[in-house]
Design an enzyme around this catalytic site. Structure first.
Site: not given
Ligand code: SAH
Ligand code: SF4
Length: 385
Positions: A111, A125, A132, A136, A139, A187-188, A219, A241-243, A318, A361
């Site tokens: 996608e 994007c 992946c 997380c 996600c 993906g990462e 990212s 992606s800190l969180h 989301n 996202c």
């Molecule tokens: N794998 C990499 C690249 C993906 S970026 C990474 O994690 O950085 C996608 C971004 O969306 C990341 O910051 C991820 O943490 C965030 N994300 C993932 N699931 C989400 C969700 N359900 N709602 C909002 N943001 C989310």
């Molecule tokens: Fe993979 Fe990024 Fe989703 Fe974490 S946030 S599961 S690293 S795609």
């Protein structure tokens, strides 16, 4: 309202012959020599011509390469391909976001999302893997097992498909609709750095798609040993992606933190090549109700990032089916943002885009499967009626 058009092509893309779109300049030069298209001393010049047709004009047919003789065109067509992948589905959100489901090979579906009015004009994007390996907990992509890394050709193809759709061939010098690239799809990217770096070399080349490295952001969830290499090889902007602001919570939300805890991550970020006020790191922070959204955490965030040239992106969570979290209340997101604002970070809330077509996202891929399953069910029911 979302519109779905079926732009499927009859011929699915196959692994062979090699698609020239995924080769770097040097790779292209070598491929022309190996396929006996031209002698080594002419390969650089020939590669430049072919490069311009592929990446500046966006042609998919060798016979359109009018400054190349017909005999050479025929040899190129016999040895290589420039075919675009199959577009399984195209959707347009009511906010103008576009999403493509692209099939590059059997079972390999990616996608890609175009978001207007983000960055200078609009951001694409792109995905770096199918699925992946990291899990997380917030996600949806993370709940799917990795199918495989995407090739450089498959990453470049996502840009080509978007530009076909946006009508951006030949490469416009000004008034582009696609001005920025973010590796924030599935993906990462740092687990596929070789292909990601090649793809960035290709799409940033000034005689082609010419999307600046300064407008390209990669990212990562925090693959510490690859962060320096990313900066050295690509010169792109970094997003993290800190969180969470402490290891206990981050271990839970981003399990990779157990391997590379926050102190190591922050050290790697501080050492990112070229970091400064004109090259800031973006910190993504998903707002999870009652989990990481207290004002004490907002203050801890500001403290953690002290001294790092940074932008902060608060991402409203989301939701996806059966997700274990809820999005923070809007009042709380604003109060959190206020703390961050007062510390000098401007407009930190990322407005969710394309939610109606599951393009936001963390919603990628899985929702498409769900949608398509529901379409199949409808079709089955219609057939049974
Ligand atoms: N794998 C990499 C690249 C993906 S970026 C990474 O994690 O950085 C996608 C971004 O969306 C990341 O910051 C991820 O943490 C965030 N994300 C993932 N699931 C989400 C969700 N359900 N709602 C909002 N943001 C989310
Ligand atoms: Fe993979 Fe990024 Fe989703 Fe974490 S946030 S599961 S690293 S795609």
């Amino acid at each position: 309202m979302s519109i779905t058009l079926d732009l499927s092509r009859a011929q699915p893309a196959t692994a062979a012959p090699v698609n020239l779109s995924g080769l770097t300049r040097e790779g292209l030069r070598q491929a022309l020599i190996d396929a006996d298209i031209c002698p080594p001393e002419k390969a650089k010049m020939r590669a430049s011509q072919v490069w311009g047709w592929i990446h500046h004009y966006g042609v998919t047919d060798f016979s359109l390469m009018t400054n190349i003789g017909k005999d050479v065109q025929a040899k190129l067509a016999a040895a290589f391909t420039l075919a675009r992948p199959e577009i399984v589905e195209r959707q347009v959100s009511n906010d103008g976001t576009r999403k493509w489901l692209i099939r590059t090979a059997p079972g390999i579906e990616i996608e890609t999302v175009y978001i207007p009015d983000v960055g200078r004009a609009g951001a694409l994007c792109v995905s770096s893997q199918v699925g992946c390996t990291l899990n997380c907990t917030f996600c949806h992509t993370g709940t799917q097992k990795l199918v495989r890394n995407l090739t450089a050709a498959e990453i470049v193809a996502q840009v080509q498909v978007a530009r076909d759709d946006l009508g951006e061939w030949p490469s416009p010098k000004e008034d582009r609709r696609l001005s920025n690239i973010v590796f924030m799809g599935m993906g990462e990217p740092l687990y596929n750095l070789d292909h990601v770096a090649d793809a960035i070399d290709i799409i940033s080349d000034g005689d082609g798609i010419a999307l600046s490295r300064r407008r390209t952001t990669v990212s990562t969830s925090g693959v510490v040993p690859k962060i320096q290499e990313l900066g050295e090889r690509t010169g792109t902007m970094l997003a993290i992606s800190l969180h969470a602001t402490n290891d206990d919570l981050r271990n839970e939300l981003v399990p990779l933190n157990r391997k590379y805890p926050l102190a190591q991550l922050m050290d790697a970020i501080r050492a990112y090549p070229g970091l400064g006020n004109s090259k800031r790191v973006t910190f993504e922070y998903v707002m999870l109700k009652g989990v990481n959204d207290s004002l004490a955490e907002a203050r801890a965030l500001v403290k953690l990032l002290k001294g790092v040239p940074a932008k902060i992106n608060l991402i409203p969570f989301n939701p996806w089916p059966n997700s274990p979290y809820e999005c923070s209340d809007w009042d709380r997101i604003e109060a959190f943002a206020d703390v961050v604002n007062r510390a000098g970070y401007a407009s930190p809330i990322r407005t969710p885009r394309g939610r109606d077509i599951f393009a936001a996202c963390g919603q990628l891929r899985s929702e498409s499967e769900k949608l398509r399953a529901s379409v199949l069910k409808k079709q089955r029911l219609a057939g049974e009626a």
